[in-house]
Design a protein around this motif. Structure first.
Motif, PDB file in Angstrom:
ATOM      1  N   GLY A 139      12.758   2.695 102.676  1.00 15.26           N
ATOM      2  CA  GLY A 139      13.260   3.384 101.072  1.00 15.26           C
ATOM      3  C   GLY A 139      14.169   4.961 102.313  1.00 15.26           C
ATOM      4  N   LEU A 140      15.342   5.049 101.518  1.00 12.84           N
ATOM      5  CA  LEU A 140      15.991   5.011 102.007  1.00 12.84           C
ATOM      6  C   LEU A 140      16.318   7.031 101.637  1.00 12.84           C
ATOM      7  N   TYR A 141      15.623   8.077 102.442  1.00 14.03           N
ATOM      8  CA  TYR A 141      15.555   9.920 102.269  1.00 14.03           C
ATOM      9  C   TYR A 141      16.736  10.239 102.847  1.00 14.03           C
ATOM     10  N   ASP A 142      17.716  10.774 101.713  1.00  7.32           N
ATOM     11  CA  ASP A 142      18.688  11.067 102.122  1.00  7.32           C
ATOM     12  C   ASP A 142      18.538  12.508 102.647  1.00  7.32           C
ATOM     13  N   PHE A 143      18.818  13.545 103.591  1.00  8.32           N
ATOM     14  CA  PHE A 143      18.632  15.113 104.082  1.00  8.32           C
ATOM     15  C   PHE A 143      19.886  15.416 104.354  1.00  8.32           C
ATOM     16  N   GLY A 144      20.665  16.090 103.813  1.00  9.12           N
ATOM     17  CA  GLY A 144      21.901  16.845 104.290  1.00  9.12           C
ATOM     18  C   GLY A 144      22.689  15.401 104.198  1.00  9.12           C
ATOM     19  N   CYS A 163      20.239  27.602 108.718  1.00  7.99           N
ATOM     20  CA  CYS A 163      18.827  27.112 109.828  1.00  7.99           C
ATOM     21  C   CYS A 163      18.862  25.572 109.810  1.00  7.99           C
ATOM     22  N   PHE A 164      19.462  25.260 108.961  1.00  2.00           N
ATOM     23  CA  PHE A 164      19.217  23.501 109.344  1.00  2.00           C
ATOM     24  C   PHE A 164      20.450  22.652 109.422  1.00  2.00           C
ATOM     25  N   HIS A 165      21.984  23.520 109.873  1.00  2.00           N
ATOM     26  CA  HIS A 165      22.696  23.593 110.350  1.00  2.00           C
ATOM     27  C   HIS A 165      23.728  21.579 109.153  1.00  2.00           C
ATOM     28  N   PHE A 166      23.331  22.379 107.431  1.00  2.00           N
ATOM     29  CA  PHE A 166      23.980  21.677 106.693  1.00  2.00           C
ATOM     30  C   PHE A 166      25.301  22.166 106.702  1.00  2.00           C
ATOM     31  N   THR A 167      25.719  21.570 105.945  1.00  2.00           N
ATOM     32  CA  THR A 167      27.073  22.118 105.848  1.00  2.00           C
ATOM     33  C   THR A 167      27.437  22.695 104.201  1.00  2.00           C
ATOM     34  N   GLU A 168      28.272  23.021 103.499  1.00  3.97           N
ATOM     35  CA  GLU A 168      27.605  23.628 102.060  1.00  3.97           C
ATOM     36  C   GLU A 168      27.607  22.576 101.133  1.00  3.97           C
ATOM     37  N   ARG A 222      24.110  22.170  99.272  1.00  2.00           N
ATOM     38  CA  ARG A 222      24.541  22.144  97.547  1.00  2.00           C
ATOM     39  C   ARG A 222      24.206  21.653  96.412  1.00  2.00           C
ATOM     40  N   ASP A 223      23.926  20.015  97.179  1.00  2.00           N
ATOM     41  CA  ASP A 223      23.526  18.237  97.221  1.00  2.00           C
ATOM     42  C   ASP A 223      21.631  18.421  97.192  1.00  2.00           C
ATOM     43  N   TYR A 224      21.505  19.503  98.519  1.00  2.00           N
ATOM     44  CA  TYR A 224      19.996  19.099  98.478  1.00  2.00           C
ATOM     45  C   TYR A 224      18.669  19.704  97.685  1.00  2.00           C
ATOM     46  N   TYR A 225      19.903  21.154  97.068  1.00  2.00           N
ATOM     47  CA  TYR A 225      19.184  21.764  96.413  1.00  2.00           C
ATOM     48  C   TYR A 225      18.990  21.241  94.487  1.00  2.00           C
ATOM     49  N   GLN A 226      20.189  20.289  94.469  1.00  2.00           N
ATOM     50  CA  GLN A 226      20.005  19.803  93.074  1.00  2.00           C
ATOM     51  C   GLN A 226      19.271  18.821  93.384  1.00  2.00           C
TER      52      GLN A 226
END
Length: 275
Positions: free
Chosen positions: A55-60, A160-165, A169-173
């Protein structure tokens, strides 16, 4: 979206591969809420039985991979073929760091990764809460997230997790569609200043995404929030777990002081075959 039979096949294969020795990090809350936008799941069947899964898991800014092959079908190139397909799928996405995950206690996982162009990037402790007196936490306000909290959640993932904006936003959705995952907002003086997520399934509660805005850190707020959430989940009858990177010494000490004990370690390897 994965079918119920596929999920059941994965569960059965996971039990065969673990046999009480370690736990594969298959991110079940994500598997149950796949949206079909990308090819994230790779299967190898022998007859009607699932012999391999990855499985692939996309985290930011990164894609994590975790998989397994039934002990009776190892050393037949099954995992190598699935990994090649998975790497191909991951490479189609923008600027993603590819991370391969294996339980530290898995000899077969370590043996396979020794043959792959990768380097150990970091380790993560999985911790379980043991019963203890939690002390004071009554003045903490935690409430369910609302849609108007979207910007605060995004800012927390950026700071806190060093995501780009865009990643935030993609992770939130994406996590909006994870049915068992609940996001709780942490308030201070009527303002949302942090978040903590909990996934309830199979009699377990897993804590994720615990974050507080930098200007509100170092005031003891995090400790009280953790105690309050642990008390609530314990009263509901859940076994409580969380994960923390081995390099995050501050968080590790916080969790230990609230009754969490390390039960196993996951190792994460940075894939270097794209150079």
């Amino acid at each position: 979206m994965l079918k119920e039979k596929q999920l059941e096949d994965i569960r059965i294969l996971q039990e065969e591969c673990e046999r009480g020795e370690f736990t594969l990090k298959l991110n079940w809350e994500t598997l149950r809420s796949r949206n079909g936008v990308h090819q994230n799941d790779f299967f190898h069947y022998v007859g009607s039985n699932l012999a391999g899964f990855l499985g692939l898991y996309d985290f930011g800014n990164k894609i994590e991979m975790c998989g397994m092959v039934h002990p009776d079908f190892r050393r037949q190139g099954i995992f190598t073929n699935m990994l090649e397909e998975a790497i191909g799928s991951a490479m189609k996405r923008e600027n993603k760091l590819i991370i391969l995950n294996s339980p530290a206690q898995s000899p077969s996982g370590k043996g396979f990764l020794a043959q792959v162009p990768c380097q150990l990037a970091f380790s993560e402790y999985q911790m379980k809460w043991s019963q203890m007196e939690l002390g004071e936490y009554e003045d903490v306000v935690i409430r369910p997230s609302r849609r108007n909290d979207e910007q605060t959640e995004i800012l927390l993932d950026i700071h806190c997790f060093h995501f780009t904006e865009k990643e935030a936003r993609d992770y939130y959705q994406r996590i909006l569609y994870e049915d068992t995952l609940k996001t709780m907002m942490i308030e201070k003086d009527g303002r949302a200043v942090g978040k903590i997520r909990v996934d309830n399934s199979g009699g377990e509660a897993w804590i994720y995404g615990f974050s507080i805005l930098p200007e509100y850190q170092g005031r003891g707020l995090g400790r009280k929030v953790l105690k309050k959430l642990v008390a609530e989940q314990s009263q509901l009858g859940y076994d409580i777990f969380l994960e923390v990177e081995a390099t995050n010494d501050h968080a590790l000490k916080l969790y230990e002081s609230c009754g969490f004990k390390t039960i196993q370690r996951q190792d994460y390897y940075r894939y270097e075959g794209l150079k």
